[in-house]
Design a protein around this motif. Sequence first.
Motif: not given
Length: 822
Positions: A559-571
Amino acid sequence: MNDRADAAIGAPLHLTDISTEDTDRVGAKAARLGHLTRAGYPVPAGCVFPVGFPADRLPDLDWPALLSRVGPGPYAVRSSGVSEDGAERSFAGMFTTGLDVAAADLPAAVVACLQSADSPRVLAYDTASSAAGATVAVIVQQMVDATAAGVAFTAHPVSGDRDIVLVSAVRGLGDRLADGQVTPQEWAVDDDRATLLTDDGSAALTGIDAVRVAGLAKRVEADQGMPQDIEWALADGVVHLLQARPITALAAPRWEAVPVPVDVPPGYWERDATHSPTPWSPMTGSVFFDARNEGMRSMCQRFGLLTETMEFRQIGGWDYLRVVPLGGRDRAAPPTMLLPLLIRLVPAMRARHRVATAARDTDLAGQLIEKWYMTDRPALEAAAAALLAVDLPTLGDRRLAAHLRAAAQLFGDGTRLHFLLTGPINLAMADLAFTCRELLGWSDLQVFALVSGLSVRSTGPAHALAEVAALAGTRPDVGVAIRSGASMAELADLDPEFGDALGRYQSTYGARALRYELEHPTMAEVPEITLRALAAQLDLGYDPRTEVDALSRTRQETATDARRRLTGAARERFETALARASRAYPVREDNETHTTSVPLAVLRYGLLELARRLLLRSAIGEPSDIFFLTLTEALDALHGTDDGGTRAATISRRRAERRWILDHPGPASYGVKPPPPPDFTGLPGASRFHNTAMVWAVDQIFAASAAAENSARPSGDVLTGTAASAGRATGPVRIIHDESQFALIRPGDVLVCPVTSPVWSVLFPSICALVTDTGGILSHPAIIAREYRLPAVVATGNATSVLAQGQLVTVDGTTGLVHPHP
């Protein structure tokens, strides 16, 4: 001593010097044992005092010389009549038998056996039989220090069925079985598969032991050229042959195969081997078939799918499923560009789109998941607990019938709810998979790392057993007893406090079906599964905390890896999908326990009580007959409102049909495979997502096409399947078809099976990897493997037939490949 020469004056003979030609001198039993000894069968060493041996010579014999070839005592002393065990008369149990006889006491024991030939009951029986006198010889053999003993019939003594070996067993000596002192554990063995029929909890035999006993019996049958009734004893891992005799007055086989119609309905049908690897019994079908079709149809309607349902049908006795399009007919998918127009013009499609939109806007999926946690699961738990608490033998017939109807209602309601819940679970998991695919480029297998460790119902039985194992680890005597194969009753006698802990475990986890079939036993009925799993945990030092911590780290890191790569609406989209999936994913296994497995156990227990009553009234011929009736038919038999002759004929016909069905397994599919489903991207909003998600989920659960394609590939060095749980492990193959073979599993094995049910999870701490013929990444075996961090490859199609028992393989659960070693 020259035994052959001395025989003329009545000298004892050793079994190694006796053949069937000596029947007139040593009796039928001794002659057969002599023949079998000379043929190499595991017959305990012994000697025979022939017919006419003078009792007054016994004190003067050179006993040390005689026993030097028999071996050390203690000994068993048995009769061997010339006419004993014959077709016209058997003299069964009429002569005196001595067990655990010391060498010094042998003369008196032999005399007692000889003199019993003149007892009043033998003389009366002999006169009534209108045959020659009961001339008797006496066998002296080494006593087998048996951990279990019993009898085996290579043909059913009532039905005449020659394809099943019936094995009856008790712990310790078999004389308790012959005297009727105990109710035996009973197995039906068909080739290398053993099915537990009855068990008093003594765990006399494991499934693999029953197969070994049956194998010995079948070898004797082949040697003798006719069906046999053998007595056997198990000691130090060896099955000893104590006696063999022909089965007299054998009935003609009652269940000759009777063909069943193979009526294929219109459409394309695929075998559902994931949930029903064997045919359903008539009893299970009577309470299951309608409920599952109703539940699936309800789910499709409530979520506005453009399919009528996923329909299940019996074709030639085997279970098949078909995705039924809206309107019911298979047809080519419309072009994507026409879907928006069709959904406005076709009334049925328009109505489904409205329903899908409402389901999305009201969060029907989320509501059903929360309802499960807050209302449905507690209600099912309470209802099952109440029914399990009933003392069934104390109920009158009418109350038992009411109990069975309530149990059937629980199972039916649970089944309908189970299939309804596939909607919200599948939508949540598809949403997470689609989100991660589109935003992160992840594979489906990577996505499941985000929810690893959350399916606590999968690991609950093994984790709870670890607490019992930890208690055993503090008590050396208990540990030794568990490893030596002690029964639950023996463990309770040895250590009452530990026995209470083990009893609580069985009470909590025992009332669960091992398969989705009422005919098969529950966990509680096969205590050896728990005991062997407990022994394995002791040997492995299994610590579930290590597993839980590792899964938690994996989940957090992913989950941390995904959050690090996503921002804004995508996150935000990712977080929403993850939250929904984290709530829904555990319900996949959780609901199976409470909607299916436990209700099946509740209903089975009621049916076993009903079978007991019908058997006492001669309304059925054997307990398993109950499963060849429908519930309505069985209740009619209980109340006496049916015709007994019709009932018996129905049971016999259905058993004969079962034999034909098993001999004619259905193909992987019927009908012409339809074109791929339409590209739902042309649909608006909720319809697009709901339909795309369900197609994805069906493939992830069943993987029918993948399994068929993999099984059709030529066998080579590498076996191909679907990657279901990441990692690599190497170990010997252990092919397991059903729970009767669990005793074959050793720590470090690669479990290879057609499919597993959730209850098999208690075995998973013992194995190093999993390979299945069927099932996809969302199937029960795949979910359970991930919860135990076991490499798993599913949907291989034919692993159980391509791989060999004991073969060394490496399972790569990341690539979906199984590599055999030379």
